[in-house]
Design a protein around this motif. Structure first.
Motif, PDB file in Angstrom:
ATOM      1  N   LYS A 131       0.799  -1.133  -0.105  1.00  0.00           N
ATOM      2  CA  LYS A 131       0.004   0.129  -0.030  1.00  0.00           C
ATOM      3  C   LYS A 131       0.725   1.341  -0.153  1.00  0.00           C
ATOM      4  O   LYS A 131       1.750   1.413   0.900  1.00  0.00           O
ATOM      5  CB  LYS A 131      -0.888  -0.091   1.102  1.00  0.00           C
ATOM      6  N   LYS A 132       0.806   1.977  -1.218  1.00  0.00           N
ATOM      7  CA  LYS A 132       1.543   3.386  -1.095  1.00  0.00           C
ATOM      8  C   LYS A 132       0.759   4.470  -1.396  1.00  0.00           C
ATOM      9  O   LYS A 132      -0.530   4.392  -2.148  1.00  0.00           O
ATOM     10  CB  LYS A 132       2.413   3.253  -2.301  1.00  0.00           C
ATOM     11  N   GLY A 133       0.688   5.460  -0.659  1.00  0.00           N
ATOM     12  CA  GLY A 133      -0.224   6.419  -0.892  1.00  0.00           C
ATOM     13  C   GLY A 133      -0.554   7.410   0.378  1.00  0.00           C
ATOM     14  O   GLY A 133       0.522   7.433   1.456  1.00  0.00           O
ATOM     15  N   THR A 134      -1.691   8.036   0.542  1.00  0.00           N
ATOM     16  CA  THR A 134      -2.199   8.617   1.789  1.00  0.00           C
ATOM     17  C   THR A 134      -3.323   7.941   2.478  1.00  0.00           C
ATOM     18  O   THR A 134      -4.243   7.263   1.852  1.00  0.00           O
ATOM     19  CB  THR A 134      -2.785   9.981   1.496  1.00  0.00           C
ATOM     20  N   TYR A 135      -3.157   7.547   3.848  1.00  0.00           N
ATOM     21  CA  TYR A 135      -3.967   6.570   4.593  1.00  0.00           C
ATOM     22  C   TYR A 135      -4.363   7.484   5.927  1.00  0.00           C
ATOM     23  O   TYR A 135      -3.543   8.124   6.288  1.00  0.00           O
ATOM     24  CB  TYR A 135      -3.250   5.348   4.913  1.00  0.00           C
ATOM     25  N   HIS A 136      -5.373   7.044   6.382  1.00  0.00           N
ATOM     26  CA  HIS A 136      -5.956   7.275   7.829  1.00  0.00           C
ATOM     27  C   HIS A 136      -5.741   6.410   8.861  1.00  0.00           C
ATOM     28  O   HIS A 136      -6.064   5.361   8.610  1.00  0.00           O
ATOM     29  CB  HIS A 136      -7.451   8.003   7.670  1.00  0.00           C
ATOM     30  N   PHE A 137      -5.292   6.905  10.045  1.00  0.00           N
ATOM     31  CA  PHE A 137      -5.155   5.880  11.242  1.00  0.00           C
ATOM     32  C   PHE A 137      -6.171   6.675  12.364  1.00  0.00           C
ATOM     33  O   PHE A 137      -5.896   7.986  12.427  1.00  0.00           O
ATOM     34  CB  PHE A 137      -3.815   6.034  11.994  1.00  0.00           C
ATOM     35  N   LEU A 138      -7.278   6.120  12.874  1.00  0.00           N
ATOM     36  CA  LEU A 138      -7.984   6.635  14.097  1.00  0.00           C
ATOM     37  C   LEU A 138      -7.931   6.026  15.362  1.00  0.00           C
ATOM     38  O   LEU A 138      -7.805   4.735  15.137  1.00  0.00           O
ATOM     39  CB  LEU A 138      -9.486   6.656  13.230  1.00  0.00           C
ATOM     40  N   ALA A 139      -8.058   6.720  16.234  1.00  0.00           N
ATOM     41  CA  ALA A 139      -8.232   6.339  17.797  1.00  0.00           C
ATOM     42  C   ALA A 139      -9.860   6.267  18.003  1.00  0.00           C
ATOM     43  O   ALA A 139     -10.166   7.592  17.927  1.00  0.00           O
ATOM     44  CB  ALA A 139      -7.279   6.921  18.650  1.00  0.00           C
ATOM     45  N   LYS A 140     -10.362   5.390  18.365  1.00  0.00           N
ATOM     46  CA  LYS A 140     -11.851   5.469  18.494  1.00  0.00           C
ATOM     47  C   LYS A 140     -12.275   5.077  19.859  1.00  0.00           C
ATOM     48  O   LYS A 140     -11.563   3.976  20.413  1.00  0.00           O
ATOM     49  CB  LYS A 140     -12.812   4.598  17.638  1.00  0.00           C
ATOM     50  N   GLY A 141     -13.212   5.528  20.549  1.00  0.00           N
ATOM     51  CA  GLY A 141     -13.536   5.185  21.865  1.00  0.00           C
ATOM     52  C   GLY A 141     -12.453   5.187  22.730  1.00  0.00           C
ATOM     53  O   GLY A 141     -11.477   6.307  22.964  1.00  0.00           O
ATOM     54  N   ALA A 142     -12.257   4.273  23.502  1.00  0.00           N
ATOM     55  CA  ALA A 142     -11.319   4.178  24.539  1.00  0.00           C
ATOM     56  C   ALA A 142     -10.186   3.394  24.166  1.00  0.00           C
ATOM     57  O   ALA A 142      -9.095   3.156  24.991  1.00  0.00           O
ATOM     58  CB  ALA A 142     -12.137   3.307  25.895  1.00  0.00           C
ATOM     59  N   ARG A 143     -10.119   3.025  22.736  1.00  0.00           N
ATOM     60  CA  ARG A 143      -8.896   2.404  22.302  1.00  0.00           C
ATOM     61  C   ARG A 143      -7.646   3.158  22.535  1.00  0.00           C
ATOM     62  O   ARG A 143      -7.460   4.456  22.479  1.00  0.00           O
ATOM     63  CB  ARG A 143      -8.980   2.169  20.955  1.00  0.00           C
ATOM     64  N   LYS A 144      -6.425   2.466  22.978  1.00  0.00           N
ATOM     65  CA  LYS A 144      -5.158   2.957  23.051  1.00  0.00           C
ATOM     66  C   LYS A 144      -4.230   3.052  22.077  1.00  0.00           C
ATOM     67  O   LYS A 144      -3.010   2.764  22.056  1.00  0.00           O
ATOM     68  CB  LYS A 144      -4.532   2.340  24.338  1.00  0.00           C
ATOM     69  N   TYR A 145      -4.845   3.006  20.619  1.00  0.00           N
ATOM     70  CA  TYR A 145      -3.990   2.805  19.378  1.00  0.00           C
ATOM     71  C   TYR A 145      -4.855   3.560  18.261  1.00  0.00           C
ATOM     72  O   TYR A 145      -6.038   3.869  18.617  1.00  0.00           O
ATOM     73  CB  TYR A 145      -3.760   1.563  19.229  1.00  0.00           C
TER      74      TYR A 145
END
Length: 146
Positions: A110-124
């Protein structure tokens, strides 16, 4: 009646203040250094590591990996992160995943622009564009831990 009107005005002021405070909230800086890093196919119990370093322009470099015990299966990441909010990271670069039981054992590149999200009480933060190259509703849970 005056008490009810005064109470309504106070509520309106507090709600407005909360909206203003929230909209002007500054983004907390991403912690530099080592972070745990996982792909569910490899292991959540034995995480790999990524190193995050801040650039002069406020973005962050990220580089690291996680390998299975036999070094056959893995995830690697190499690129730049822009902090959109404390919960959202915008990553531009390369993510490689390989698991022998998925995608005929071939590397998913995978090459390009991607999103990482932390949702709720997740620690990542979890990669949101999680479809594996195989398709067929197979997903890769790529996680960067706080």
């Amino acid at each position: 009646m005056k008490l009810k009107l005064a109470f309504s005005l106070l509520v309106a002021i507090f709600v407005s203040y909360g909206a203003i405070a929230q909209s002007t909230q500054t983004v907390k800086p991403l912690r530099e250094g080592k972070h745990n890093f996982t792909l569910q196919w490899v292991s959540w119990d034995n995480p790999g590591k990524v190193t995050i370093t801040k650039n002069a322009d406020g973005t962050y470099n990220i580089k690291g990996d996680q390998y299975s015990a036999d070094k056959h299966d893995f995830v690697t990441i190499d690129g730049v992160i822009k902090v959109e909010t404390p919960q959202e990271l915008l990553f531009t670069g390369t993510i490689l995943t390989r698991y022998s039981g998925v995608n005929d054992g071939k590397v998913c590149d995978k090459k390009g622009t991607y999103h990482f999200l932390a949702k709720g009480a997740r620690k990542y933060w979890r990669l949101q564009e999680m479809d594996n190259c195989e398709g067929n509703n197979v997903v890769d849970y790529v996680d960067i831990y706080f």
